[in-house]
Design an enzyme around this catalytic site. Structure first.
Site, PDB file in Angstrom:
ATOM      1  N   CYS A 141     -30.205 -41.376 -28.093  1.00 51.04           N
ATOM      2  CA  CYS A 141     -30.728 -40.013 -28.115  1.00 51.04           C
ATOM      3  C   CYS A 141     -30.339 -39.286 -26.837  1.00 51.04           C
ATOM      4  CB  CYS A 141     -32.240 -40.047 -28.259  1.00 51.04           C
ATOM      5  SG  CYS A 141     -32.789 -40.831 -29.786  1.00 51.04           S
ATOM      6  N   ARG A 152     -31.872 -36.352 -31.531  1.00 50.40           N
ATOM      7  CA  ARG A 152     -32.359 -37.628 -32.058  1.00 50.40           C
ATOM      8  C   ARG A 152     -31.314 -38.296 -32.940  1.00 50.40           C
ATOM      9  NH1 ARG A 152     -36.932 -38.225 -36.452  1.00 50.40           N
ATOM     10  NH2 ARG A 152     -37.294 -40.451 -36.362  1.00 50.40           N
ATOM     11  N   LEU A 153     -31.072 -39.552 -32.646  1.00 52.18           N
ATOM     12  CA  LEU A 153     -30.241 -40.412 -33.469  1.00 52.18           C
ATOM     13  C   LEU A 153     -31.171 -41.421 -34.110  1.00 52.18           C
ATOM     14  CD1 LEU A 153     -27.452 -41.388 -34.416  1.00 52.18           C
ATOM     15  CD2 LEU A 153     -27.392 -42.835 -32.373  1.00 52.18           C
ATOM     16  N   SER A 154     -31.380 -41.309 -35.397  1.00 55.10           N
ATOM     17  CA  SER A 154     -32.372 -42.166 -36.067  1.00 55.10           C
ATOM     18  C   SER A 154     -31.681 -43.274 -36.847  1.00 55.10           C
ATOM     19  CB  SER A 154     -33.282 -41.332 -36.971  1.00 55.10           C
ATOM     20  OG  SER A 154     -32.523 -40.577 -37.875  1.00 55.10           O
ATOM     21  N   ASN A 176     -37.315 -41.144 -24.874  1.00 57.33           N
ATOM     22  CA  ASN A 176     -36.479 -42.038 -25.650  1.00 57.33           C
ATOM     23  C   ASN A 176     -37.011 -43.449 -25.433  1.00 57.33           C
ATOM     24  OD1 ASN A 176     -34.403 -43.074 -27.204  1.00 57.33           O
ATOM     25  ND2 ASN A 176     -32.971 -43.162 -25.505  1.00 57.33           N
ATOM     26  N   GLY A 177     -37.329 -44.121 -26.523  1.00 51.12           N
ATOM     27  CA  GLY A 177     -37.790 -45.499 -26.420  1.00 51.12           C
ATOM     28  C   GLY A 177     -39.272 -45.642 -26.482  1.00 51.12           C
TER      29      GLY A 177
END
Length: 74
Positions: free
Chosen positions: A2, A48-50, A73-74
């Protein structure tokens, strides 16, 4: 992976489109979703990379009375 972007200004003179331009510049880091927040002194954005992620993982997130906002993130 992300991506997170942000701007802080004590003067309160943040360009309203700046955070979206910054977020667009890191589109490859998170093409699945984006989120933004802006007030007088701070502007936050995230991409966001989902890959394996919760469906309700939209950001920014707020506490119960909306006095705290965060992107992470995380």
């Amino acid at each position: 992976m992300c991506g997170i972007v942000g701007v802080f200004s004590l003067k309160g003179d943040i360009d309203s489109g700046l955070i979206e331009k910054m977020s667009d510049a890191i589109f490859r880091r998170g093409p699945d979703d984006s989120g933004f927040y802006q007030d007088d002194n701070v502007s936050l954005g995230m991409r966001r990379l989902s890959i394996v992620d919760l469906e309700n993982g939209q950001q920014p997130v707020f506490n119960e009375d909306n006095t705290v906002v965060a992107v992470f993130n995380g």
